[in-house]
Design a protein around this motif. Structure first.
Motif, PDB file in Angstrom:
ATOM      1  N   PRO A  59      -4.846   3.314  57.119  1.00 24.30           N
ATOM      2  CA  PRO A  59      -5.543   4.178  55.792  1.00 24.30           C
ATOM      3  C   PRO A  59      -7.964   4.370  55.900  1.00 24.30           C
ATOM      4  O   PRO A  59      -7.937   4.858  54.917  1.00 24.30           O
ATOM      5  N   ASP A  60      -8.448   3.776  56.420  1.00 25.78           N
ATOM      6  CA  ASP A  60      -9.580   3.700  56.605  1.00 25.78           C
ATOM      7  C   ASP A  60     -10.136   4.430  57.860  1.00 25.78           C
ATOM      8  O   ASP A  60     -11.356   4.235  58.085  1.00 25.78           O
ATOM      9  N   ARG A  65      -7.771  10.656  57.213  1.00 27.21           N
ATOM     10  CA  ARG A  65      -7.689  10.625  56.232  1.00 27.21           C
ATOM     11  C   ARG A  65      -8.368  12.439  55.750  1.00 27.21           C
ATOM     12  O   ARG A  65      -7.347  12.855  55.392  1.00 27.21           O
ATOM     13  N   ARG A  66      -8.985  13.095  57.272  1.00 33.18           N
ATOM     14  CA  ARG A  66      -9.212  14.337  57.075  1.00 33.18           C
ATOM     15  C   ARG A  66      -8.057  15.237  57.742  1.00 33.18           C
ATOM     16  O   ARG A  66      -7.415  16.037  57.035  1.00 33.18           O
ATOM     17  N   GLU A  69      -5.651  15.837  54.589  1.00 33.15           N
ATOM     18  CA  GLU A  69      -6.354  16.559  53.368  1.00 33.15           C
ATOM     19  C   GLU A  69      -5.856  17.263  53.170  1.00 33.15           C
ATOM     20  O   GLU A  69      -5.959  18.323  52.291  1.00 33.15           O
ATOM     21  N   ALA A  72      -2.985  17.000  51.099  1.00 34.49           N
ATOM     22  CA  ALA A  72      -3.161  16.449  49.858  1.00 34.49           C
ATOM     23  C   ALA A  72      -4.417  17.550  48.573  1.00 34.49           C
ATOM     24  O   ALA A  72      -3.446  17.501  47.866  1.00 34.49           O
ATOM     25  N   ARG A  76      -2.988  18.973  45.140  1.00 31.73           N
ATOM     26  CA  ARG A  76      -3.623  18.957  44.133  1.00 31.73           C
ATOM     27  C   ARG A  76      -4.062  20.350  43.347  1.00 31.73           C
ATOM     28  O   ARG A  76      -4.083  20.560  42.138  1.00 31.73           O
ATOM     29  N   THR A  95      -1.774   5.894  53.085  1.00 32.99           N
ATOM     30  CA  THR A  95      -2.195   6.861  53.231  1.00 32.99           C
ATOM     31  C   THR A  95      -2.328   7.608  52.458  1.00 32.99           C
ATOM     32  O   THR A  95      -4.009   7.714  51.883  1.00 32.99           O
ATOM     33  N   LEU A  96      -2.054   8.764  52.863  1.00 33.13           N
ATOM     34  CA  LEU A  96      -1.537   9.762  51.698  1.00 33.13           C
ATOM     35  C   LEU A  96      -1.890   9.373  50.568  1.00 33.13           C
ATOM     36  O   LEU A  96      -2.428   9.966  49.561  1.00 33.13           O
ATOM     37  N   MET A  99      -5.078   8.240  48.756  1.00 33.70           N
ATOM     38  CA  MET A  99      -6.110   9.540  48.698  1.00 33.70           C
ATOM     39  C   MET A  99      -5.403   9.871  46.887  1.00 33.70           C
ATOM     40  O   MET A  99      -5.990  10.321  46.303  1.00 33.70           O
ATOM     41  N   ASP A 102      -5.839   8.107  43.742  1.00 30.44           N
ATOM     42  CA  ASP A 102      -7.686   8.058  43.907  1.00 30.44           C
ATOM     43  C   ASP A 102      -8.516   8.849  42.792  1.00 30.44           C
ATOM     44  O   ASP A 102      -8.731   9.691  42.437  1.00 30.44           O
ATOM     45  N   ALA A 103      -6.766  10.247  43.056  1.00 31.22           N
ATOM     46  CA  ALA A 103      -7.267  11.629  42.325  1.00 31.22           C
ATOM     47  C   ALA A 103      -6.040  11.191  41.139  1.00 31.22           C
ATOM     48  O   ALA A 103      -6.622  12.742  40.543  1.00 31.22           O
TER      49      ALA A 103
END
Length: 214
Positions: A59-60, A65-66, A69, A72, A76, A95-96, A99, A102-103
């Motif tokens: 996750p870090d 993460r890219r 995205e 994600a 959104r 991980t998703l 993300m 966080d949104a």
């Protein structure tokens, strides 16, 4: 020539031999376009999990993460927070979901090996994500029915999987078929068939992401 010994795991129709390599055979369904590996040539659960345990999805990791995205962003753009979703096939390092949390979303987790929470599949959601999951499905018809049944009317299923092209030469050179856990390969035509079959709105988001609205 069609091969009734290997019916399509998505639509149930007869399939045709499409490609073979040193390890496996691949059959294509002329009805829905799915290309699949016969059940007898798929890994058992022990072998499949052993392959998954080799993955290092941190996750870090900014690169990971890219990669996620794209999925994600698809959520959104279609679902306004706060909304409740499910990350189906979240893997050992979800991980998703982080993300999206966080949104402003809340996200439940399900994975048959790493987050086997049956209750998560008894709820209804505003969206469901399945990133790098569909290519692993030995029974995509059953999984699709289950996931669509978990969506509220108007909810979105966001799928990330690389899509197959129709010609044999491109398929034979495709790196995606070399992963022994990849057994189902969806094309544009396959997702169009799914949308028509289930009465869904289909949007091709990018090369490896589609969004289906119930």
């Amino acid at each position: 020539m069609s091969d009734d010994r290997h019916p399509c795991p998505l639509c149930g129709g007869p399939t045709e031999p499409f490609h073979s390599d040193r390890r496996r055979d691949y059959h294509r369904c002329p009805g829905c376009g799915l290309i699949h590996v016969p059940r007898s040539q798929q890994l058992d659960a022990t072998g499949e999990k052993a392959e998954y345990d080799l993955h290092r999805n941190d996750p870090d990791d900014p690169g990971y993460r890219r990669f996620l995205e794209r999925a994600a962003a698809a959520v959104r753009a279609r679902v306004t927070p706060p909304a409740h979703g499910l990350d189906f096939g979240c893997g050992p390092g979800p991980t998703l979901s982080l993300m999206l949390e966080d949104a402003g979303y809340s996200v439940a987790l399900y994975d048959k090996y790493y987050a086997a929470h049956p209750g998560a599949l008894q709820q209804r959601y505003d969206f469901i994500t399945a990133t790098e999951v569909f290519e692993h499905l030995g029974n995509p018809a059953a999984v699709l029915r289950r996931l669509l049944g978990c969506l509220h009317p108007g909810g979105w299923l966001v799928v990330m999987t690389k899509r197959a092209r129709g010609d044999r030469a491109a398929f034979a050179d495709w790196h995606y078929i070399h992963d022994p856990t990849h057994v189902a390969f969806f094309s544009d035509a396959t997702f169009e068939w799914i949308a028509a079959k289930h009465g869904l709105r289909l949007e091709f988001v990018c090369d490896d992401v589609v969004a289906l609205q119930r």
